[in-house]
Enzyme design. Structure first.
Site, mmCIF file in Angstrom:
data_model
loop_
_atom_site.group_PDB
_atom_site.id
_atom_site.type_symbol
_atom_site.label_atom_id
_atom_site.label_comp_id
_atom_site.label_asym_id
_atom_site.label_seq_id
_atom_site.Cartn_x
_atom_site.Cartn_y
_atom_site.Cartn_z
ATOM 1 N N GLU A 1 45.722 25.999 -82.961
ATOM 2 C CA GLU A 1 46.351 25.286 -81.691
ATOM 3 C C GLU A 1 45.588 24.071 -81.674
ATOM 4 O OE1 GLU A 1 45.546 27.147 -77.995
ATOM 5 O OE2 GLU A 1 46.651 28.992 -78.384
ATOM 6 N N ASP B 1 42.978 22.076 -67.730
ATOM 7 C CA ASP B 1 41.904 21.956 -68.522
ATOM 8 C C ASP B 1 40.578 21.702 -67.828
ATOM 9 O OD1 ASP B 1 43.045 22.743 -71.279
ATOM 10 O OD2 ASP B 1 44.075 20.934 -70.981
#
Length: 263
Positions: free
Chosen positions: A49, A60
């Site tokens: 990824e 995040d």
């Protein structure tokens, strides 16, 4: 069949679980992140990824937020992210690569242009965390028409009423977010995750890969053991952010991969 489909078919035939690893493109610079990326398959990574740095990474935690900021401060752009993939593909034509991030940089570039350039570079799939199924016409359907997998997130708050909608038009694999909250915030617990994975697998034949909150080889083994594999991001990004040499970063990646593969 995409590279992602082929990889999961091969792993299933071998009776192995998948280890998926995340890094931020361009963190702390293109040279370093490309070196880590090139070393990942040899360290046991099954799917890579690659993060697209963005100024407002709302899903995040601090570790990956800081990685995105370091990359942007270093002059990282979408052109350079795609350039990393093009460079990687010169030596590796089989390891699947998924771009992960947010819709704004793709929208700004233009969907048609982005998809043309992404497929030409060698991208296999997309995880765009802020595009719900209601917006499938924006990117999901065009991406699939271009031959890319569109991988959706399911979470602890995705109830049985919502789940079929989330699974609609999803391909490649389902990414199950093991915790409520941001990346790197808490440890994933296999006992909590197992029934959720079973619930998802009852409604899809796609592999279910668990991410968020996995930071040790033992944790990777435990989580991969109750799913089709696991994703590690923040633990790897933290090593990069600490300035560890590429060889040390990859040694830690190899330990995590070995944990997942023991499951």
């Amino acid at each position: 069949m995409t590279r992602i489909d082929a990889k999961f078919a091969a792993l299933k035939a071998e009776g192995k679980k998948a280890f998926v690893a995340y890094i931020m493109g361009g963190d702390p610079d293109v040279e370093t992140s490309l070196a880590v990326m090139k070393g990942m398959p040899g360290a046991g990574v099954d799917v890579i990824e690659l993060g697209m740095p963005f100024t407002d990474p709302m899903a995040d935690g601090p570790t990956i937020q800081l990685a995105g900021q370091r990359a942007l401060d270093g002059g990282m752009t979408m052109d350079k992210v795609l350039g990393m993939v093009t460079e990687f593909r010169k030596g590796d034509s089989t390891t699947p690569i998924v771009l992960m991030g947010y819709y704004n940089p793709i929208y700004s570039r233009g969907v048609e242009r982005f998809l043309t350039e992404a497929t030409a570079a060698g991208i296999d799939g997309l995880i765009v965390v802020d595009l719900p199924p209601e917006e499938d016409s924006e990117l999901c359907l065009p991406a699939q028409a271009a031959g890319l997998n569109f991988i959706r997130l399911a979470t602890p708050t995705t109830d049985n009423k919502r789940l079929p909608k989330v699974l609609q038009n999803t391909s490649g694999f389902v990414y199950y977010v093991s915790i409520t909250g941001i990346t790197g915030a808490a440890a994933a617990q296999a006992a909590d995750v197992a029934p959720e994975v079973a619930r998802i697998k009852a409604q899809t034949d796609l592999p279910v890969i668990v991410g968020f909150g996995i930071s040790t080889p033992d944790n990777a083994q435990a989580i991969a053991g109750i799913a089709d594999g696991c994703v590690v991001g923040s633990a790897i990004v933290k090593d990069i952010g600490a300035g560890k040499p590429v060889a040390e970063v990859l040694a830690n990646v190899a330990a995590l991969a070995a944990g997942a593969h023991r499951a």
